[in-house]
Design a protein around this motif. Sequence first.
Motif, PDB file in Angstrom:
ATOM      1  N   GLY A   1       0.823  -1.183  -0.117  1.00 54.15           N
ATOM      2  CA  GLY A   1       0.049  -0.077  -0.173  1.00 54.15           C
ATOM      3  C   GLY A   1       0.973   1.279   0.010  1.00 54.15           C
ATOM      4  O   GLY A   1       1.671   1.210   0.927  1.00 54.15           O
ATOM      5  N   VAL A   2       0.543   2.165  -0.852  1.00 54.04           N
ATOM      6  CA  VAL A   2       1.199   3.326  -0.845  1.00 54.04           C
ATOM      7  C   VAL A   2       0.434   4.783  -0.618  1.00 54.04           C
ATOM      8  O   VAL A   2      -0.665   4.813  -0.708  1.00 54.04           O
ATOM      9  CB  VAL A   2       1.835   3.686  -2.238  1.00 54.04           C
ATOM     10  CG1 VAL A   2       2.344   5.085  -2.558  1.00 54.04           C
ATOM     11  CG2 VAL A   2       2.628   2.606  -2.794  1.00 54.04           C
ATOM     12  N   PHE A   3       0.887   5.380   0.264  1.00 57.16           N
ATOM     13  CA  PHE A   3       0.297   6.783   0.891  1.00 57.16           C
ATOM     14  C   PHE A   3       1.210   7.890   0.533  1.00 57.16           C
ATOM     15  O   PHE A   3       2.351   8.015   0.702  1.00 57.16           O
ATOM     16  CB  PHE A   3       0.269   6.479   2.252  1.00 57.16           C
ATOM     17  CG  PHE A   3      -0.797   5.515   2.882  1.00 57.16           C
ATOM     18  CD1 PHE A   3      -2.118   5.811   3.174  1.00 57.16           C
ATOM     19  CD2 PHE A   3      -0.452   4.158   3.020  1.00 57.16           C
ATOM     20  CE1 PHE A   3      -2.977   4.987   3.433  1.00 57.16           C
ATOM     21  CE2 PHE A   3      -1.337   3.299   3.063  1.00 57.16           C
ATOM     22  CZ  PHE A   3      -2.500   3.600   3.554  1.00 57.16           C
ATOM     23  N   ILE A   4       0.509   8.942   0.288  1.00 55.18           N
ATOM     24  CA  ILE A   4       0.917  10.501   0.153  1.00 55.18           C
ATOM     25  C   ILE A   4       0.632  11.057   1.399  1.00 55.18           C
ATOM     26  O   ILE A   4      -0.415  11.472   1.522  1.00 55.18           O
ATOM     27  CB  ILE A   4       0.780  11.031  -1.106  1.00 55.18           C
ATOM     28  CG1 ILE A   4       1.421  10.315  -2.348  1.00 55.18           C
ATOM     29  CG2 ILE A   4       1.455  12.554  -1.213  1.00 55.18           C
ATOM     30  CD1 ILE A   4       0.834  10.842  -3.707  1.00 55.18           C
ATOM     31  N   GLY A   5       1.473  11.197   2.328  1.00 54.80           N
ATOM     32  CA  GLY A   5       1.266  11.958   3.545  1.00 54.80           C
ATOM     33  C   GLY A   5       0.223  10.866   4.246  1.00 54.80           C
ATOM     34  O   GLY A   5       0.767   9.928   4.644  1.00 54.80           O
ATOM     35  N   ASP A   6      -1.118  11.233   4.433  1.00 53.93           N
ATOM     36  CA  ASP A   6      -2.144  10.143   5.069  1.00 53.93           C
ATOM     37  C   ASP A   6      -3.169   9.904   4.152  1.00 53.93           C
ATOM     38  O   ASP A   6      -4.052   9.058   4.656  1.00 53.93           O
ATOM     39  CB  ASP A   6      -2.737  11.314   6.112  1.00 53.93           C
ATOM     40  CG  ASP A   6      -1.878  11.462   7.488  1.00 53.93           C
ATOM     41  OD1 ASP A   6      -0.867  10.767   7.558  1.00 53.93           O
ATOM     42  OD2 ASP A   6      -2.313  12.546   8.029  1.00 53.93           O
ATOM     43  N   LYS A   7      -2.967  10.142   2.887  1.00 51.15           N
ATOM     44  CA  LYS A   7      -3.900   9.792   1.813  1.00 51.15           C
ATOM     45  C   LYS A   7      -3.244   8.504   0.980  1.00 51.15           C
ATOM     46  O   LYS A   7      -2.322   8.647   0.433  1.00 51.15           O
ATOM     47  CB  LYS A   7      -4.198  10.930   0.908  1.00 51.15           C
ATOM     48  CG  LYS A   7      -4.573  12.428   1.541  1.00 51.15           C
ATOM     49  CD  LYS A   7      -5.074  13.360   0.734  1.00 51.15           C
ATOM     50  CE  LYS A   7      -5.334  14.688   1.437  1.00 51.15           C
ATOM     51  NZ  LYS A   7      -5.145  15.917   0.606  1.00 51.15           N
ATOM     52  N   PRO A   8      -4.299   7.466   0.867  1.00 49.39           N
ATOM     53  CA  PRO A   8      -3.907   6.370   0.253  1.00 49.39           C
ATOM     54  C   PRO A   8      -4.044   6.666  -1.290  1.00 49.39           C
ATOM     55  O   PRO A   8      -4.781   7.375  -1.887  1.00 49.39           O
ATOM     56  CB  PRO A   8      -4.850   5.369   0.420  1.00 49.39           C
ATOM     57  CG  PRO A   8      -6.027   6.322   0.990  1.00 49.39           C
ATOM     58  CD  PRO A   8      -5.624   7.368   1.462  1.00 49.39           C
ATOM     59  N   THR A   9      -3.027   6.157  -2.081  1.00 55.13           N
ATOM     60  CA  THR A   9      -3.017   6.208  -3.483  1.00 55.13           C
ATOM     61  C   THR A   9      -2.281   4.844  -4.058  1.00 55.13           C
ATOM     62  O   THR A   9      -2.298   3.833  -3.137  1.00 55.13           O
ATOM     63  CB  THR A   9      -1.860   7.287  -4.065  1.00 55.13           C
ATOM     64  OG1 THR A   9      -2.049   7.456  -5.419  1.00 55.13           O
ATOM     65  CG2 THR A   9      -0.651   7.139  -3.589  1.00 55.13           C
ATOM     66  N   SER A  10      -2.546   4.560  -5.348  1.00 51.18           N
ATOM     67  CA  SER A  10      -1.967   3.628  -6.093  1.00 51.18           C
ATOM     68  C   SER A  10      -0.756   3.918  -7.016  1.00 51.18           C
ATOM     69  O   SER A  10      -0.658   5.196  -6.994  1.00 51.18           O
ATOM     70  CB  SER A  10      -3.145   2.827  -6.773  1.00 51.18           C
ATOM     71  OG  SER A  10      -3.308   3.729  -7.928  1.00 51.18           O
TER      72      SER A  10
END
Length: 145
Positions: A77-86
Amino acid sequence: MGAKLSSGSGGSKFHIEQNSEINVTPFVDIMLVLLIIFMVAAPMASVSIEVNLPTAVAPPQQNPPKPIYISIQQDGGVFIGDKPTSLADLGADMKIQVGKRDPDKERIFIRCDRKTRYADFMQVMNALQDNGYYSVALIGEDGNK
């Protein structure tokens, strides 16, 4: 404490009495000498030479932008800050996060779980480089705890 010799009535020729007065004369002498030294040295310490200094012409520096943290979990799982992304959306989400700032000057920090697969990490690095983000730093824990 001092002693005082006196001749008086008593069984011996010299009778010793205790003197409990403190002699402060050496202390006062030292304080006066220090006072004179400081009175002489203080005017010498001040700067009396007049110098016309040039004005600073450099513009003030702006504070660096807030760094961007990308986290990779053990399951990929990838997150930018606290927001999940793909991985597919990483470039677009980074452009939203960066906004109008220059991507070359961005500070991007990557945090990974200890058991993250190396392939997951490299996919994130490749996605960042494909979108023009080359200044990447890795974050680790301090081992001196």
